[in-house]
Design an enzyme around this catalytic site. Sequence first.
Site, PDB file in Angstrom:
ATOM      1  CG  HIS A  61     -11.573  -1.238   9.463  1.00 47.71           C
ATOM      2  ND1 HIS A  61     -12.107   0.197   9.068  1.00 47.71           N
ATOM      3  CD2 HIS A  61     -10.787  -1.244  10.331  1.00 47.71           C
ATOM      4  CE1 HIS A  61     -11.709   0.716  10.333  1.00 47.71           C
ATOM      5  NE2 HIS A  61     -11.017   0.247  10.759  1.00 47.71           N
ATOM      6  CE  LYS A  90      -3.887  -2.019   2.697  1.00 50.14           C
ATOM      7  NZ  LYS A  90      -4.696  -2.472   2.310  1.00 50.14           N
ATOM      8  CD  GLU A 140      -4.597   5.769   4.419  1.00 50.13           C
ATOM      9  OE1 GLU A 140      -5.770   5.608   5.149  1.00 50.13           O
ATOM     10  OE2 GLU A 140      -4.112   5.261   3.576  1.00 50.13           O
ATOM     11  NE  ARG A 157      -8.088  -9.348  -3.955  1.00 50.95           N
ATOM     12  CZ  ARG A 157      -9.264  -8.806  -3.415  1.00 50.95           C
ATOM     13  NH1 ARG A 157     -10.424  -9.170  -3.697  1.00 50.95           N
ATOM     14  NH2 ARG A 157      -8.785  -8.147  -2.187  1.00 50.95           N
TER      15      ARG A 157
HETATM   16  P1  ADP Z   1     -12.878  -7.738  -1.312  1.00 52.33           P
HETATM   17  O1  ADP Z   1     -11.908  -6.388  -1.282  1.00 52.33           O
HETATM   18  O2  ADP Z   1     -12.555  -8.332  -2.612  1.00 52.33           O
HETATM   19  O3  ADP Z   1     -14.208  -7.256  -1.034  1.00 52.33           O
HETATM   20  P2  ADP Z   1     -12.291  -8.167   1.048  1.00 52.33           P
HETATM   21  O4  ADP Z   1     -11.425  -7.031   1.055  1.00 52.33           O
HETATM   22  O5  ADP Z   1     -13.463  -8.370   1.828  1.00 52.33           O
HETATM   23  O6  ADP Z   1     -12.411  -8.483  -0.283  1.00 52.33           O
HETATM   24  O7  ADP Z   1     -11.568  -9.589   1.463  1.00 52.33           O
HETATM   25  C1  ADP Z   1     -10.764  -9.670   2.256  1.00 52.33           C
HETATM   26  C2  ADP Z   1      -9.548 -10.313   1.736  1.00 52.33           C
HETATM   27  O8  ADP Z   1      -9.748 -11.782   2.418  1.00 52.33           O
HETATM   28  C3  ADP Z   1      -9.764 -10.827   0.148  1.00 52.33           C
HETATM   29  O9  ADP Z   1      -8.730  -9.835  -0.578  1.00 52.33           O
HETATM   30  C4  ADP Z   1      -9.318 -12.145   0.178  1.00 52.33           C
HETATM   31  O10 ADP Z   1      -7.746 -12.034   0.091  1.00 52.33           O
HETATM   32  C5  ADP Z   1      -9.475 -12.706   1.624  1.00 52.33           C
HETATM   33  N1  ADP Z   1     -10.306 -13.637   1.470  1.00 52.33           N
HETATM   34  C6  ADP Z   1     -12.066 -13.334   1.528  1.00 52.33           C
HETATM   35  N2  ADP Z   1     -12.422 -14.409   1.507  1.00 52.33           N
HETATM   36  C7  ADP Z   1     -11.733 -15.537   1.163  1.00 52.33           C
HETATM   37  C8  ADP Z   1     -11.827 -17.046   0.884  1.00 52.33           C
HETATM   38  N3  ADP Z   1     -12.917 -17.623   0.966  1.00 52.33           N
HETATM   39  N4  ADP Z   1     -10.881 -17.585   0.695  1.00 52.33           N
HETATM   40  C9  ADP Z   1      -9.345 -17.154   0.768  1.00 52.33           C
HETATM   41  N5  ADP Z   1      -9.254 -15.687   0.998  1.00 52.33           N
HETATM   42  C10 ADP Z   1     -10.187 -15.024   1.136  1.00 52.33           C
HETATM   43  P1  ADP Z   2      -7.679  -3.559   3.011  1.00 55.72           P
HETATM   44  O1  ADP Z   2      -6.425  -3.838   2.332  1.00 55.72           O
HETATM   45  O2  ADP Z   2      -7.858  -4.309   4.251  1.00 55.72           O
HETATM   46  O3  ADP Z   2      -9.039  -3.646   2.362  1.00 55.72           O
HETATM   47  P2  ADP Z   2      -8.373  -0.604   2.874  1.00 55.72           P
HETATM   48  O4  ADP Z   2      -7.078   0.257   2.759  1.00 55.72           O
HETATM   49  O5  ADP Z   2      -8.815  -0.834   1.806  1.00 55.72           O
HETATM   50  O6  ADP Z   2      -7.363  -2.248   3.485  1.00 55.72           O
HETATM   51  O7  ADP Z   2      -9.030  -0.086   4.024  1.00 55.72           O
HETATM   52  C1  ADP Z   2     -10.043  -1.052   4.471  1.00 55.72           C
HETATM   53  C2  ADP Z   2     -11.366  -0.011   5.192  1.00 55.72           C
HETATM   54  O8  ADP Z   2     -10.698   0.710   6.183  1.00 55.72           O
HETATM   55  C3  ADP Z   2     -11.783   0.836   4.315  1.00 55.72           C
HETATM   56  O9  ADP Z   2     -12.894   0.158   3.406  1.00 55.72           O
HETATM   57  C4  ADP Z   2     -12.383   1.843   4.919  1.00 55.72           C
HETATM   58  O10 ADP Z   2     -13.650   1.634   5.481  1.00 55.72           O
HETATM   59  C5  ADP Z   2     -11.416   1.880   6.154  1.00 55.72           C
HETATM   60  N1  ADP Z   2     -10.420   3.103   6.022  1.00 55.72           N
HETATM   61  C6  ADP Z   2      -9.241   2.780   5.166  1.00 55.72           C
HETATM   62  N2  ADP Z   2      -8.308   3.934   5.281  1.00 55.72           N
HETATM   63  C7  ADP Z   2      -9.383   4.904   6.255  1.00 55.72           C
HETATM   64  C8  ADP Z   2      -8.909   6.278   6.447  1.00 55.72           C
HETATM   65  N3  ADP Z   2      -7.942   6.859   5.891  1.00 55.72           N
HETATM   66  N4  ADP Z   2      -9.970   6.748   7.072  1.00 55.72           N
HETATM   67  C9  ADP Z   2     -11.082   6.094   7.642  1.00 55.72           C
HETATM   68  N5  ADP Z   2     -11.462   5.042   6.932  1.00 55.72           N
HETATM   69  C10 ADP Z   2     -10.332   4.269   6.557  1.00 55.72           C
HETATM   70 MG    MG Z   3      -9.464  -2.593   0.711  1.00 53.49          MG
END
Ligand code: ADP
Ligand code: ADP
Ligand code: MG
Length: 669
Positions: free
Chosen positions: A236, A117, A201, A293
Amino acid sequence: MIIRTLLIANRGEIACRIARTARRLGIRTIAVYSEADADSLHVESCDEAWPIGAASARDSYLRGDVILDVAKRAGADAIHPGYGFLSENADFARACADAGIIFVGPPASAIEAMGSKSAAKQLMEKAKVPLVPGYHGDKQEPAFLERQANRIGYPVLIKASAGGGGKGMKVVEQPVDFAAQLASAKREASASFGDDKVLIEKYLVRPRHVEIQIFADGHGNCLHLFERDCSVQRRHQKVIEEAPAPGMAEARRREMGDAAVAAARAISYVGAGTVEFIVDAAGDFFFMEMNTRLQVEHPVTEAITGLDLVEWQLRVASGEPLPLAQDQLRINGHAFEARLYAEDPARDFVPQTGRLAALRFPTDGVRIDTGVREGDSVSVHYDPMIAKLIVHGADRTEALDRLSRALEATRVAGLATNIGFLAALARHPAFAAGDVHTGFIAEHEADLLPPAQPAGDIHLALAALAFMAARTREAREEAVRSGDPFSPWHRVDGWRLNDDAHHRLAFRDGEAERVVTLHFRRDGFVLDLPGGSMPVQLLAEEDGLLTVLLDGVRREATVIRDGLDYWVLPGAGQPDRRLSLIDPLLEAEAMAEGAGARFTAPMPGKIVQVLIEAGAKVTKGAALMVMEAMKMEHTIAAPADGTVAELHYGTGDLVEEGAELLRFEPAKG
Ligand code: ADP
Ligand code: ADP
Ligand code: MG
């Protein structure tokens, strides 16, 4: 299409979903499976299925070398990684290319560019994509990071650079908590991702999560398939997603789409990807991360565009150009997806494992993506998602109405799930108003997670009738076996031949015990229930579906018997309930075992740290063990002063829910 044989390097619903499209396109499908998945639905969904190792993902679905070897032996010319597992593993993508097998995903270089990230943010800064204020550099000294947090201003968010799935992410409200939260985030990050690097952040308040689905081909075309709003989250993690985003203005959509396409172009992207933005109250949007992906929630985009994103992935991977151009894409109506999980909302959503004694979905007006069937088990080894329910409607109101109905018509038994919670979300007026933000669930918790109510009379009546239905069936079978179907000993309409024949049933309802007395009548029963007496009749029973008369009202309800558990699913907006028949014999045995303070695992997981030795004297509140479940740490603490008499697990051990972790003897006095 040049892909003729596709290996699907995944399991569960996504493996089934990919197989569906591949088969429709006439592609031969190869499944891979771990020891735990030999009989699973994804194995059945493919033309061939190859074993790849033990249950633990590390020994099977994460074994790129083994999977690649299977691909060669099975004659696969492409591998689809799904999401999770190897989908964002650049080394694996490269190994596929080196072996002459198509990786259905972006080039390894693009995965690498977005894999961290922090590095992704540095790239996006150069591509002029707006970023949340923060620090995403390489320096990792705690004191330095704390100074950065002070500069950014609290609250701040610590994120694992290599993170995903909401893991390794900590909100820090005030400076005094920073050091401890940093240490915890780093521990989670290294346990989950083998990399403890973090970024800091500004933590936005009441933001929305809006993401753009992008697609690029190998011919220089890149476009977006509009947005998805995934603001409704818990810890989250996404719970309900929708497309389009409520209240999105056309101009803002175009700006976000352009920014996402610029992000993809900056890394020479090919294939399906998602650029996630966080949007503040003013509507300004900032890049969060890019997932290189297929996304879990891709079906809502399919619903509003009428396209099959897996088909597009396979076409692009085959070297074809994108099937459509940006100006040929239209949004049609509105779609929602709800994620059904094996987790217990009443106990802080702890993941559940066990057998799905019932899993029944409505058939019309809803798309169900699932990797399990009734009777299958949710195991400790993988993600506890049971299914995704996807609905589409002409507008948001119609789609939401369909979602509510679909959730209310779904029947799950055997383990606790979030189905009632999802239904409450779908019905919530603030959700209906489109007033979504990432704190939505926390803000409306009181409505969404009402305090546990005792089972209603209706639940008790239905459980009692299901008990009698089973008794009747057993008696009938016994009578047939005995050769004397008319023997009075096989009658179930009373144990005694006096006027008020009755039977007393006791059920456990959470912590409480509830008693139902059935009085036998010529045309049914009269039940004595906590709320009073009720005449009832069982009209029919088939496969757990009961047709009953309750106080003269005819209705249907589902009651699933699973050993002594009665899963009462009344439908009609009434909550589901588990009632456990109290078998007087078993109770007596349990009492005889005697009581010592028991420590049982609150959820399935892994012991990551044991902080004491057997025999240690500890004071109240002392940390005894650290357990990791769903990649988050949970500390098991002493409830009182006392002694740890025995330790049943060591570092690295896997534990099932309910396993006794240690024996604790409280100090006397
Ligand atoms: P997305 O961003 O695709 O909505 P999430 O952030 O909710 O997915 O899912 C979290 C992560 O957990 C996914 O990126 C995936 O890497 C992993 N994950 C979720 N469900 C599964 C699963 N059934 N098997 C393996 N990995 C999973
Ligand atoms: P992941 O790889 O686990 O999906 P993300 O960076 O996409 O991580 O963040 C997951 C979630 O956390 C976001 O969908 C949002 O709800 C919350 N989040 C991330 N960054 C921030 C931020 N700077 N301020 C508030 N909420 C955040
Ligand atoms: Mg995310």
